[in-house]
Design a protein around this motif. Structure first.
Motif, short mmCIF file in Angstrom:
data_model
loop_
_atom_site.label_atom_id
_atom_site.label_comp_id
_atom_site.label_asym_id
_atom_site.label_seq_id
_atom_site.Cartn_x
_atom_site.Cartn_y
_atom_site.Cartn_z
N SER A 536 38.32 94.15 19.24
CA SER A 536 37.63 94.06 20.53
C SER A 536 37.00 92.69 20.72
O SER A 536 36.33 92.16 19.82
N PRO A 615 44.85 97.92 24.42
CA PRO A 615 43.44 98.21 24.10
C PRO A 615 43.23 99.35 23.13
O PRO A 615 42.09 99.66 22.80
N PRO A 617 42.47 101.43 20.00
CA PRO A 617 41.83 101.04 18.74
C PRO A 617 42.68 101.42 17.54
O PRO A 617 43.59 102.25 17.64
#
Length: 623
Positions: A536, A615, A617
């Motif tokens: 991130s 995006p 994780p």
């Protein structure tokens, strides 16, 4: 140094199947030796009524002298015709898990039971290996195993336990293995295979545990709950009655909990819910569920151990975790992971949380400490997942971490946890097994009582393997490696990414590709390895700190390898092969750490161009 040829596929299994190393005898050591020396005129005296464990230990001892020391002595029941004997016996007056070796003109090995006597035989071999002669100084050695079980997975492959591997495991001081029983109810052949492993393991003094693999579709209060679980867990122990125990861990034993703090559904059907699934929360009806499973299993196998591993909610505050422990039945065994979930403020505005199975943090973490203390207060047996077999998930493609000084800190911390709180048994690896090296050799000695001077023992091992004149230089190199692992920050991005794949980890720009699936792959490697690095952008300071840590790790391993390499070049053939292996492992770790630095820097540079991967994780076990 000349580059070695690449190993052929699965050649690593040869090392795991070697019980005794040939050529342990050193002529120079023999010439200087003053003590009780075993010679060809000796014998090994095994009682006529000995059971299979002691008979196997006697035969193992005979093989050891022949292969490692070049001494040919028979196993007999009547030692009278021989000049001297190594006499094996059971002495029930000894404390549990204790052996005694008495050395005078002859040698007597006794144990509290046959398993302890066998460990006494292996200890005899260990001491002679350190002496590098088939002899011992006169005196008496009395030692007691601190922990039982010491569980390990197969290092050969899932469920692979030929006799040679079982024997090697027993020599390493481990007394339990973990076997997959997921097919035992579906196939008579699979059930027979499980029972065959149990039978053969028992003949070498090894118990067998399994993990729960069933899909649990009933709440314990449902009217047909007993029948539902008896058809699974009960039937397993009916068909495999000599299983020592079964391990329940949240993520693989989810059930339809009524706890309103959870979804009451399994993990996959709960992904979009704000509440956790029952496998990742200490539900208030877990005690009822575990009690039912215990009763079902004990109706078929009254002595089976029920082990409840709290791994999946160790990240929570102590309150709900300890409340669950207070309600668990006290005849259930509690297990916790030793080092996980400790939080560190490592730099201004940067915090790290210790993730799965690492040597980066020595431990114990507050999660383990709180649960071990709770087990002590309630009088419950306590096991720890300690990774003390010598490997972790830090560098997922090496057979072991050659960082003995760091491992000694872990071993001492494990022993101190037993003394301070409660710790009865250990799980020493998760999936990886162990590798025959100085690490399990040190662990074995650390986990006997009394514990020897471990620093002095490490020096003896290094002197044996590298020569006395090289010992200090090798110890300095190993200190570099041990310092290096203290910079191997345990993050999910690294453990599932470059540290699991190694120096071949790809540096994708925009286009990405999955790991190819080979024709003989058992499972999709993209499920356990993540070839697309994700991090991130709002954690840029954290990424920078970790990059600096892995750069320090690279330097430590490079310096250690540069110290070790000239030593390896001077060694004679029998020592050189093992030394080259250690150096190769360390160089691989060095290059993996260097690759991790490059991956992180590459990721940060792409941020400047506005390029980031998808995006999603990195999978972190539901946390």
């Amino acid at each position: 140094m000349k580059k070695s040829h690449a190993e052929s596929l699965y050649s690593f299994r040869r090392a795991l199947l070697q019980v005794h190393k040939p050529g342990r005898l050193r002529q120079a050591a023999l010439e200087d030796f003053r003590g009780t020396r075993v010679a060809d005129a000796w014998c090994i005296a095994c009682p006529k009524d000995a059971g299979v464990v002691l008979r196997h230990a006697a035969e193992d001892l005979r093989e050891y002298f022949a292969v490692s020391m070049g001494v040919d002595i028979p196993v007999v029941t009547d030692p009278a015709p021989y000049a001297q004997a190594i006499r094996l016996a059971v002495d029930a007056a000894l404390p549990p898990r204790t052996f005694r070796i008495h050395i005078r003109e002859g040698i007597a090995v006794a144990g509290a039971d046959e398993r302890a006597a066998a460990q006494g035989c292996y200890a005899l071999e260990d001491e002679m290996n350190l002496n590098e002669v088939p002899g011992l100084a006169p005196g008496e050695i009395v030692r007691t195993a601190r922990f039982s079980p010491r569980m390990i997975h197969s290092g050969l492959g899932p469920g692979m336990y030929p006799d040679e591997h079982l024997r090697a495991i027993a020599h390493a001081g481990m007394d339990a293995i973990i076997v997959d029983t997921s097919a035992a109810l579906a196939s008579p052949d699979a059930c027979h295979a499980v029972n065959d492993v149990i039978r053969r393991a028992a003949s070498f003094g090894i118990d067998v545990y399994t993990f729960s693999f069933f899909k649990n579709e009933r709440h314990p209060s449902d009217p047909d709950a007993w029948a539902h679980y008896d058809a699974m867990h009960g039937r397993l122990f009916e068909r495999c009655p000599d299983l020592k125990g079964i391990i329940f861990v949240g993520e693989s034993c989810e059930f339809p909990s009524h706890d309103p703090r959870t979804t009451g559904r399994d993990y996959h059907s709960s992904k979009d819910d704000v509440k956790p699934s029952p496998g990742w929360f200490p539900c208030d009806d877990y005690p009822e569920f575990i009690s039912l499973l215990r009763d079902v299993i004990h109706s078929h196998s009254p002595g089976a151990e029920i082990v409840f591993w709290s791994y999946n909610w160790g990240f929570l505050d102590a309150g709900p975790r300890l409340k669950l422990i207070e309600k668990l039945p006290t005849d259930v065994v509690l297990m916790a992971t030793f080092e996980m979930f400790e939080e560190f403020d490592v730099a201004p505005g940067v915090a790290e949380t210790c993730t799965d199975y690492t040597l980066w943090s020595i431990g114990p973490g507050p999660y383990f400490a709180s649960e071990s203390e709770a087990a002590r207060k309630r009088g419950m047996k306590m096991y720890g997942m300690t990774n003390t077999g010598g490997n972790t998930w830090d560098i997922g493609v090496v057979p072991y971490l050659p960082a003995p000084q760091a491992w000694l800190k872990r071993f001492r911390a494990v022993v101190e946890a037993q003394e301070d709180w409660r710790l009865d048994g250990l799980m020493e690896s998760h999936t990886y097994g162990y590798w025959p090296s100085m690490i399990p050799e040190l662990a074995k000695q650390a986990f006997f009582e009394p514990m020897p001077d471990m620093d002095a023992l490490l020096l003896r091992i290094v002197a044996r393997d590298f020569g006395v004149r090289n010992a200090e230089n090798v110890l300095r190199a190993l200190r570099c490696f041990s310092e290096g692992v203290s910079h191997c920050v345990s993050t999910n991005q690294e453990q599932y990414g470059p540290c699991r794949i190694g120096p071949a980890y790809p540096l994708f720009f925009e286009r990405t590709e999955p790991i190819p699936i080979g024709p003989q792959s058992i499972r999709d490697p993209n499920g356990t390895c993540v070839p697309v690095y994700r991090y991130s952008h709002d954690q840029a300071a954290k990424l920078l700190w970790e990059t600096e840590e892995y750069a320090k790790m690279t330097t430590c391993f490079q310096e250690g390898c540069d110290m070790l390499e000239p030593v390896v070049k001077t060694l004679e053939a029998d020592r050189r092969a093992n030394a080259e292996e250690l150096l190769g492992v360390a160089r691989f770790i060095e290059n993996t750490a260097r690759t991790t630095v490059h991956v992180k820097r590459w990721h940060a540079l792409k941020w400047k161009l506005g390029i980031s991967p998808d995006p999603y994780p990195v999978w972190v076990g539901g946390r």
